[in-house]
Scaffold this motif. Structure first.
Motif, short mmCIF file in Angstrom:
data_model
loop_
_atom_site.label_atom_id
_atom_site.label_comp_id
_atom_site.label_asym_id
_atom_site.label_seq_id
_atom_site.Cartn_x
_atom_site.Cartn_y
_atom_site.Cartn_z
N GLU A 1 -11.75 -69.12 17.31
CA GLU A 1 -10.44 -68.86 16.71
C GLU A 1 -10.52 -67.99 15.45
O GLU A 1 -9.50 -67.55 14.93
N ALA A 2 -11.71 -67.78 14.93
CA ALA A 2 -11.88 -67.02 13.69
C ALA A 2 -11.57 -65.54 13.91
O ALA A 2 -11.74 -65.01 15.01
N LYS A 3 -11.09 -64.89 12.85
CA LYS A 3 -10.80 -63.46 12.86
C LYS A 3 -11.50 -62.81 11.68
O LYS A 3 -11.69 -63.44 10.64
N ALA A 4 -11.83 -61.55 11.85
CA ALA A 4 -12.41 -60.79 10.74
C ALA A 4 -11.66 -59.48 10.62
O ALA A 4 -11.29 -58.87 11.63
N SER A 5 -11.40 -59.07 9.40
CA SER A 5 -10.75 -57.80 9.13
C SER A 5 -11.57 -57.06 8.08
O SER A 5 -12.18 -57.68 7.21
N LEU A 6 -11.55 -55.75 8.16
CA LEU A 6 -12.17 -54.93 7.14
C LEU A 6 -11.17 -53.85 6.78
O LEU A 6 -10.74 -53.08 7.64
N ILE A 7 -10.77 -53.84 5.52
CA ILE A 7 -9.82 -52.84 5.02
C ILE A 7 -10.64 -51.80 4.26
O ILE A 7 -11.40 -52.14 3.36
N VAL A 8 -10.49 -50.53 4.66
CA VAL A 8 -11.24 -49.43 4.05
C VAL A 8 -10.24 -48.41 3.50
O VAL A 8 -9.42 -47.88 4.27
N THR A 9 -10.28 -48.14 2.20
CA THR A 9 -9.38 -47.16 1.60
C THR A 9 -10.03 -45.78 1.58
O THR A 9 -11.26 -45.66 1.68
N ALA A 10 -9.21 -44.76 1.41
CA ALA A 10 -9.70 -43.38 1.33
C ALA A 10 -10.59 -43.17 0.11
O ALA A 10 -11.45 -42.29 0.10
N GLU A 11 -10.42 -43.98 -0.92
CA GLU A 11 -11.23 -43.87 -2.14
C GLU A 11 -12.60 -44.51 -1.97
O GLU A 11 -13.49 -44.29 -2.77
N GLY A 12 -12.74 -45.38 -0.95
CA GLY A 12 -14.02 -46.04 -0.72
C GLY A 12 -14.04 -47.51 -1.07
O GLY A 12 -15.10 -48.14 -1.02
N TRP B 1 -10.44 -68.41 9.24
CA TRP B 1 -10.50 -69.43 10.27
C TRP B 1 -9.71 -70.60 9.74
O TRP B 1 -8.52 -70.67 9.91
N GLN B 2 -10.34 -71.54 9.05
CA GLN B 2 -9.61 -72.65 8.46
C GLN B 2 -9.12 -72.31 7.05
O GLN B 2 -8.28 -72.99 6.50
N ARG B 3 -9.67 -71.24 6.51
CA ARG B 3 -9.25 -70.71 5.21
C ARG B 3 -9.58 -69.22 5.21
O ARG B 3 -10.22 -68.72 6.13
N VAL B 4 -9.17 -68.53 4.18
CA VAL B 4 -9.43 -67.09 4.08
C VAL B 4 -10.52 -66.87 3.04
O VAL B 4 -10.46 -67.39 1.93
N ILE B 5 -11.53 -66.09 3.43
CA ILE B 5 -12.58 -65.68 2.51
C ILE B 5 -12.52 -64.16 2.46
O ILE B 5 -12.71 -63.50 3.49
N ALA B 6 -12.23 -63.61 1.29
CA ALA B 6 -12.10 -62.16 1.14
C ALA B 6 -13.08 -61.69 0.07
O ALA B 6 -13.11 -62.23 -1.04
N LYS B 7 -13.87 -60.68 0.43
CA LYS B 7 -14.86 -60.15 -0.51
C LYS B 7 -14.63 -58.66 -0.71
O LYS B 7 -14.72 -57.88 0.23
N VAL C 1 -6.43 -51.25 13.62
CA VAL C 1 -5.09 -51.82 13.79
C VAL C 1 -4.16 -51.21 12.75
O VAL C 1 -4.60 -50.63 11.76
N GLN C 2 -2.85 -51.32 12.97
CA GLN C 2 -1.86 -50.75 12.06
C GLN C 2 -1.93 -51.38 10.67
O GLN C 2 -1.84 -50.70 9.67
N GLN C 3 -2.02 -52.72 10.64
CA GLN C 3 -2.06 -53.41 9.36
C GLN C 3 -2.88 -54.69 9.49
O GLN C 3 -3.01 -55.23 10.59
N PRO C 4 -3.46 -55.15 8.40
CA PRO C 4 -4.23 -56.40 8.46
C PRO C 4 -3.31 -57.59 8.68
O PRO C 4 -2.08 -57.49 8.55
N THR C 5 -3.91 -58.73 8.96
CA THR C 5 -3.12 -59.96 9.12
C THR C 5 -2.39 -60.27 7.81
O THR C 5 -2.78 -59.79 6.74
N ALA C 6 -1.37 -61.09 7.90
CA ALA C 6 -0.60 -61.46 6.70
C ALA C 6 -1.50 -62.12 5.65
O ALA C 6 -1.37 -61.85 4.45
N GLU C 7 -2.45 -62.94 6.10
CA GLU C 7 -3.35 -63.62 5.18
C GLU C 7 -4.25 -62.62 4.46
O GLU C 7 -4.50 -62.74 3.26
N CYS C 8 -4.72 -61.60 5.17
CA CYS C 8 -5.58 -60.59 4.55
C CYS C 8 -4.77 -59.65 3.65
O CYS C 8 -5.28 -59.17 2.65
N GLN C 9 -3.50 -59.43 4.00
CA GLN C 9 -2.64 -58.64 3.11
C GLN C 9 -2.47 -59.36 1.79
O GLN C 9 -2.50 -58.73 0.72
#
Length: 159
Positions: free
Chosen positions: A51-62, A70-76, A116-124
């Motif tokens: 059930e876990a999901k992973a997202s990676l957001i990459v900006t044009a600046e780097g 999964w059961q919580r959000v870990i963002a680094k 994808v168009q946009q990250p999940t609401a939790e990652c946003q």
């Protein structure tokens, strides 16, 4: 697939010897095809649960945000840099992970991701918090002007 394995092996063998701390990693604007929101689709061996999901957001600046949920959000937060000729993400814990595009799939940290168009609401929400925190740190640094925020106390000679 072989290129991805070779890149991962090269990074694993070199370790973090050339990147002693997060601040020393030079943020580099990535190629346009790496910029965007990437997400795993379906269960993957690199995640702790089906059930876990992973997202990676990459900006044009780097700038990057590696967001796992999964059961919580870990963002680094992290940043893209060129390391031994390969594009890698260096997170704030100085973990170096190669970014390898194979067609429309991004191979990253034992995961296969699709744009994808946009990250999940939790990652946003995690991105919003990370952005606010980075802004607050910049403001604090600008106000301190490189000096200590503590006032210097002087004795007047009288006891």
């Amino acid at each position: 697939m072989k290129k991805w394995i070779l890149a991962a092996a090269a990074v694993a063998m070199t370790g973090c010897a050339q990147i002693p701390n997060y601040q020393s990693a030079i943020k580099t604007p990535p190629p346009a095809n790496l910029v965007g929101n990437w997400q795993t689709m379906g269960p993957q061996k690199g995640l702790v649960s089906k059930e876990a999901k992973a997202s990676l957001i990459v900006t044009a600046e780097g700038d990057t945000l590696d967001c796992r949920q999964w059961q919580r959000v870990i963002a680094k937060p992290g940043k893209i840099t060129l390391f031994s000729g390969d594009w890698v993400n260096v997170n704030n814990e100085v973990r170096v992970m190669p970014l390898v595009l194979e067609g429309q799939a991004l191979h990253y940290d034992k995961l296969v991701m699709q744009k994808v168009q946009q990250p999940t609401a939790e990652c946003q929400e995690a991105l919003k918090q990370a952005t606010e925190q980075a802004h607050a740190q910049k403001v604090a640094k600008a106000h301190s002007n490189g000096r200590s925020h503590h006032k210097v106390m002087m004795k007047n000679g009288k006891s």
